[in-house]
Write a protein that holds these residues in place. Sequence first.
Motif, PDB file in Angstrom:
ATOM      1  N   THR A   2       0.832  -1.203   0.000  1.00 44.22           N
ATOM      2  CA  THR A   2       0.000   0.000   0.000  1.00 44.22           C
ATOM      3  C   THR A   2       0.871   1.259   0.000  1.00 44.22           C
ATOM      4  O   THR A   2       2.042   1.197   0.370  1.00 44.22           O
ATOM      5  CB  THR A   2      -0.906   0.029   1.242  1.00 44.22           C
ATOM      6  N   PRO A   3       0.285   2.393  -0.393  1.00 42.16           N
ATOM      7  CA  PRO A   3       1.059   3.639  -0.323  1.00 42.16           C
ATOM      8  C   PRO A   3       1.576   3.929   1.092  1.00 42.16           C
ATOM      9  O   PRO A   3       2.713   4.389   1.260  1.00 42.16           O
ATOM     10  CB  PRO A   3       0.068   4.703  -0.789  1.00 42.16           C
ATOM     11  N   ALA A   4       0.767   3.658   2.105  1.00 43.14           N
ATOM     12  CA  ALA A   4       1.208   3.892   3.489  1.00 43.14           C
ATOM     13  C   ALA A   4       2.385   2.983   3.847  1.00 43.14           C
ATOM     14  O   ALA A   4       3.326   3.406   4.531  1.00 43.14           O
ATOM     15  CB  ALA A   4       0.051   3.656   4.458  1.00 43.14           C
ATOM     16  N   ALA A   5       2.352   1.751   3.377  1.00 42.00           N
ATOM     17  CA  ALA A   5       3.455   0.823   3.646  1.00 42.00           C
ATOM     18  C   ALA A   5       4.727   1.282   2.942  1.00 42.00           C
ATOM     19  O   ALA A   5       5.829   1.149   3.496  1.00 42.00           O
ATOM     20  CB  ALA A   5       3.078  -0.593   3.209  1.00 42.00           C
ATOM     21  N   LEU A   6       4.592   1.819   1.743  1.00 44.48           N
ATOM     22  CA  LEU A   6       5.758   2.323   1.015  1.00 44.48           C
ATOM     23  C   LEU A   6       6.361   3.545   1.707  1.00 44.48           C
ATOM     24  O   LEU A   6       7.584   3.678   1.781  1.00 44.48           O
ATOM     25  CB  LEU A   6       5.381   2.662  -0.431  1.00 44.48           C
ATOM     26  N   VAL A   7       5.516   4.414   2.229  1.00 47.79           N
ATOM     27  CA  VAL A   7       6.006   5.578   2.974  1.00 47.79           C
ATOM     28  C   VAL A   7       6.744   5.111   4.228  1.00 47.79           C
ATOM     29  O   VAL A   7       7.825   5.615   4.549  1.00 47.79           O
ATOM     30  CB  VAL A   7       4.845   6.533   3.329  1.00 47.79           C
ATOM     31  N   ALA A   8       6.165   4.139   4.928  1.00 46.56           N
ATOM     32  CA  ALA A   8       6.808   3.612   6.137  1.00 46.56           C
ATOM     33  C   ALA A   8       8.142   2.950   5.800  1.00 46.56           C
ATOM     34  O   ALA A   8       9.128   3.119   6.532  1.00 46.56           O
ATOM     35  CB  ALA A   8       5.880   2.613   6.827  1.00 46.56           C
ATOM     36  N   LEU A   9       8.211   2.228   4.684  1.00 46.06           N
ATOM     37  CA  LEU A   9       9.471   1.613   4.271  1.00 46.06           C
ATOM     38  C   LEU A   9      10.503   2.681   3.915  1.00 46.06           C
ATOM     39  O   LEU A   9      11.671   2.579   4.303  1.00 46.06           O
ATOM     40  CB  LEU A   9       9.252   0.667   3.086  1.00 46.06           C
ATOM     41  N   ALA A  10      10.074   3.708   3.207  1.00 45.44           N
ATOM     42  CA  ALA A  10      10.994   4.792   2.846  1.00 45.44           C
ATOM     43  C   ALA A  10      11.539   5.480   4.097  1.00 45.44           C
ATOM     44  O   ALA A  10      12.744   5.768   4.178  1.00 45.44           O
ATOM     45  CB  ALA A  10      10.293   5.801   1.942  1.00 45.44           C
ATOM     46  N   LEU A  11      10.679   5.720   5.072  1.00 44.58           N
ATOM     47  CA  LEU A  11      11.128   6.329   6.328  1.00 44.58           C
ATOM     48  C   LEU A  11      12.132   5.415   7.027  1.00 44.58           C
ATOM     49  O   LEU A  11      13.181   5.866   7.481  1.00 44.58           O
ATOM     50  CB  LEU A  11       9.932   6.603   7.231  1.00 44.58           C
ATOM     51  N   THR A  12      11.815   4.139   7.085  1.00 45.02           N
ATOM     52  CA  THR A  12      12.708   3.167   7.728  1.00 45.02           C
ATOM     53  C   THR A  12      14.069   3.152   7.040  1.00 45.02           C
ATOM     54  O   THR A  12      15.109   3.211   7.710  1.00 45.02           O
ATOM     55  CB  THR A  12      12.082   1.759   7.702  1.00 45.02           C
ATOM     56  N   LEU A  13      14.066   3.067   5.735  1.00 48.97           N
ATOM     57  CA  LEU A  13      15.326   3.045   4.990  1.00 48.97           C
ATOM     58  C   LEU A  13      16.086   4.361   5.162  1.00 48.97           C
ATOM     59  O   LEU A  13      17.316   4.348   5.322  1.00 48.97           O
ATOM     60  CB  LEU A  13      15.073   2.770   3.510  1.00 48.97           C
ATOM     61  N   GLY A  14      15.367   5.459   5.150  1.00 50.26           N
ATOM     62  CA  GLY A  14      16.003   6.758   5.290  1.00 50.26           C
ATOM     63  C   GLY A  14      16.680   6.962   6.638  1.00 50.26           C
ATOM     64  O   GLY A  14      17.681   7.672   6.735  1.00 50.26           O
ATOM     65  N   VAL A  15      16.144   6.342   7.672  1.00 51.34           N
ATOM     66  CA  VAL A  15      16.731   6.471   9.010  1.00 51.34           C
ATOM     67  C   VAL A  15      17.768   5.387   9.265  1.00 51.34           C
ATOM     68  O   VAL A  15      18.884   5.650   9.706  1.00 51.34           O
ATOM     69  CB  VAL A  15      15.634   6.421  10.096  1.00 51.34           C
ATOM     70  N   GLU A  16      17.397   4.135   9.007  1.00 49.23           N
ATOM     71  CA  GLU A  16      18.244   3.014   9.412  1.00 49.23           C
ATOM     72  C   GLU A  16      19.457   2.776   8.522  1.00 49.23           C
ATOM     73  O   GLU A  16      20.536   2.437   9.018  1.00 49.23           O
ATOM     74  CB  GLU A  16      17.415   1.732   9.510  1.00 49.23           C
ATOM     75  N   VAL A  17      19.307   2.926   7.230  1.00 50.32           N
ATOM     76  CA  VAL A  17      20.425   2.628   6.332  1.00 50.32           C
ATOM     77  C   VAL A  17      21.641   3.509   6.614  1.00 50.32           C
ATOM     78  O   VAL A  17      22.746   2.985   6.783  1.00 50.32           O
ATOM     79  CB  VAL A  17      19.996   2.681   4.846  1.00 50.32           C
ATOM     80  N   PRO A  18      21.486   4.828   6.710  1.00 50.72           N
ATOM     81  CA  PRO A  18      22.682   5.629   7.012  1.00 50.72           C
ATOM     82  C   PRO A  18      23.309   5.277   8.363  1.00 50.72           C
ATOM     83  O   PRO A  18      24.537   5.244   8.485  1.00 50.72           O
ATOM     84  CB  PRO A  18      22.165   7.073   7.016  1.00 50.72           C
TER      85      PRO A  18
END
Length: 112
Positions: A2-18
Amino acid sequence: MTPAALVALALTLGVEVPMVAAFARLARWVGPPGAVAGAVGVNVVTHPVLYAVSTGFGSPWQLVMAEAVVVAVETVLLVWWWHVRAREDTVTLALAVVAANAASTALGLLVL
């Protein structure tokens, strides 16, 4: 997804990956491409499952326990992927994963 799941994944990647990738580089476990690939890879594995099950949570403790499982899975995968061998390094990696997951969860609870 879902769009909400994609936003949550993007937030997760944006915080955790760096966070996790920088930590891996500082600890000299892996080079930049491997650090980013590992950090993205573990989140692509764990995030969709956590997101799917968390929609039915009725208690904050369920989220805490689910995040603990995610941290364990991500740590095991990164230890294997990055060939982290020393016990102290494994504990240090686990703490880095805890910090990254805590940061992304806190931010997600604030903005989503």
